[in-house]
Design an enzyme around this catalytic site. Structure first.
Site, PDB file in Angstrom:
ATOM      1  NE  ARG A 166      -3.525  -2.548   0.086  1.00 39.89           N
ATOM      2  CZ  ARG A 166      -3.128  -3.655  -0.564  1.00 39.89           C
ATOM      3  NH1 ARG A 166      -2.039  -3.633  -1.303  1.00 39.89           N
ATOM      4  NH2 ARG A 166      -3.833  -4.759  -0.477  1.00 39.89           N
ATOM      5  CB  SER A 250      -9.394  -1.217   4.534  1.00 39.80           C
ATOM      6  OG  SER A 250     -10.019  -2.437   4.241  1.00 39.80           O
ATOM      7  CD  GLU A 370      -5.648   0.929   2.433  1.00 38.19           C
ATOM      8  OE1 GLU A 370      -6.363   0.681   1.448  1.00 38.19           O
ATOM      9  OE2 GLU A 370      -5.309   0.079   3.267  1.00 38.19           O
TER      10      GLU A 370
END
EC number: 1.3.1.98
Length: 378
Positions: A166, A250, A370
């Protein structure tokens, strides 16, 4: 430049927060995108870009700068792939799930497990999007980048983006600046030609999600349908009638930690090893060989742990809300912070801060957000 009347960013982001910025531009062609950003940079204006708006938490105060909406679209087969593969050049504003549907319709494998992820294709390499063991790093060949420093568009190999879990050199992690300030104009993927036939599925994480054994053969269409069903059950497929989908997916990353730290967590916490680079082969010339020698040590792999499990075992059940708040955890998925209707960015940030503090207190781990946060502090 394609300047338009600014609209509230709450209309353009899946978390439904954000006031109207000072200035807004809509770029429907590559030339419009390049011209708009060059003009903004020449003026020294603060800026950010919006694609699908699915990875942004924008603050409640108006952004005193320029917002560029990337609305370019297009999927074009290009040459250069080895036998059994096809390369696709995709414009940055192309809807990601429409790209996955295109690939499945044309029998191309490599991104099917990422069905249903909201947002635009240009955002995918920025944080190396992934799901069920598939990540864009596995299929990305190159991107066209417009660099802020030079104002020029260049073709950059995927390796130069330093794609990790990520992350990439382009991502603005919470509390830091990106290592390379640039905007993706297009990306090129290399996908395997599966056709309509059934194949076995590589990747234990994806097989586990689909309930398959290593020998089970399925079609790409079947995999896509199953993934969409799974994501819908978790509130991860956008649905205007379902507040559980008013989220950024998320909100917290699954944490990647040293194996030594992972051993301090309860054994019940789900975890997956992150394989290290293999040790290099050693070749010893025969004339130099003097018997057995110790093998080089192999580093213990890091471990990815389930942030959803940590959240739920810190006292937060699905659907948790602070008193009088319009922000809450999804009723289907503990990693998703959702706007239950009219929530401000401040309410979402308050909930995120509370969760981070509790998880840190319980397990000694500070969860990292995130989404990109603009005008918001946790």
């Amino acid at each position: 430049m394609p300047e338009v009347t600014p609209v509230p960013l709450a209309r353009l982001t899946t978390l439904r927060t954000g006031a109207a910025p000072a200035r807004m531009y809509e770029a429907r062609t590559v030339d419009e995108l390049v011209d708009a950003l060059r003009g903004i940079w020449d003026d020294g204006d603060d800026w950010f870009v919006v694609g699908g708006g699915s990875n942004l938490l924008v603050g409640d105060e108006p952004f005193d700068g320029s917002v560029v909406r990337i609305l370019t679209e297009g999927i074009t087969p290009v040459a250069g792939a080895p036998d059994g593969h096809q390369r696709l050049r995709v414009q940055a504003g192309q809807n990601w799930d429409e790209l996955v549907a295109y690939a499945v319709d044309h029998g191309l494998a490599g991104i099917t497990a990422m069905s249903g992820i909201p947002g635009s294709a240009g955002a995918a390499p920025v944080q190396n999007v992934g799901a069920y063991g598939q990540e864009i790093v596995q299929t990305l060949v190159e991107v066209e980048l417009l660099d802020e420093d030079t104002g020029e568009v260049s073709t950059v190999p995927a390796a130069e983006l330093e794609l990790g879990f990520r992350t990439s050199v382009l991502k603005a992690h919470y509390g830091s600046e990106p290592r390379r300030r640039a905007v993706i104009v297009s990306l090129t993927l290399e996908l395997a030609e599966w056709g309509d036939a059934a194949h076995t599925v590589a990747g234990s994480q994806l097989r586990a999600a689909l309930g398959l054994s290593p020998d089970d053969a399925v079609t790409l269409r079947w995999v896509r349908d199953q993934i969409l069903t799974i994501r819908a059950r978790k509130g991860m497929v956008l649905d205007a009638a379902d507040p559980d989908t008013y989220s950024a997916g998320s909100f917290f990353q699954n944490a990647v930690v040293p194996a030594s730290f992972a051993r301090t967590l309860p054994a019940e916490c789900p975890r997956w090893p992150v394989a290290p680079d293999p040790a290099p082969d050693r070749v010893i010339p025969l004339e130099d060989y003097a018997g057995l020698s110790p093998m080089p040590s192999t580093p213990e792999p890091d471990v990815k742990v389930s942030s959803a499990w940590l959240i739920e075992h810190s006292g937060f059940g699905k659907g948790f809300k602070l008193p009088r708040s319009r922000a809450g955890l999804s009723t289907k998925h503990a990693l998703a912070l959702t706007n239950r209707g009219g929530a401000t960015a401040g309410e979402l940030a308050e909930l995120a801060r509370y969760i981070r503090i509790r998880v840190h207190s319980e397990f000694g781990l500070m969860l990292q957000p995130e989404p990109v946060l603009v005008g918001v502090e946790l």
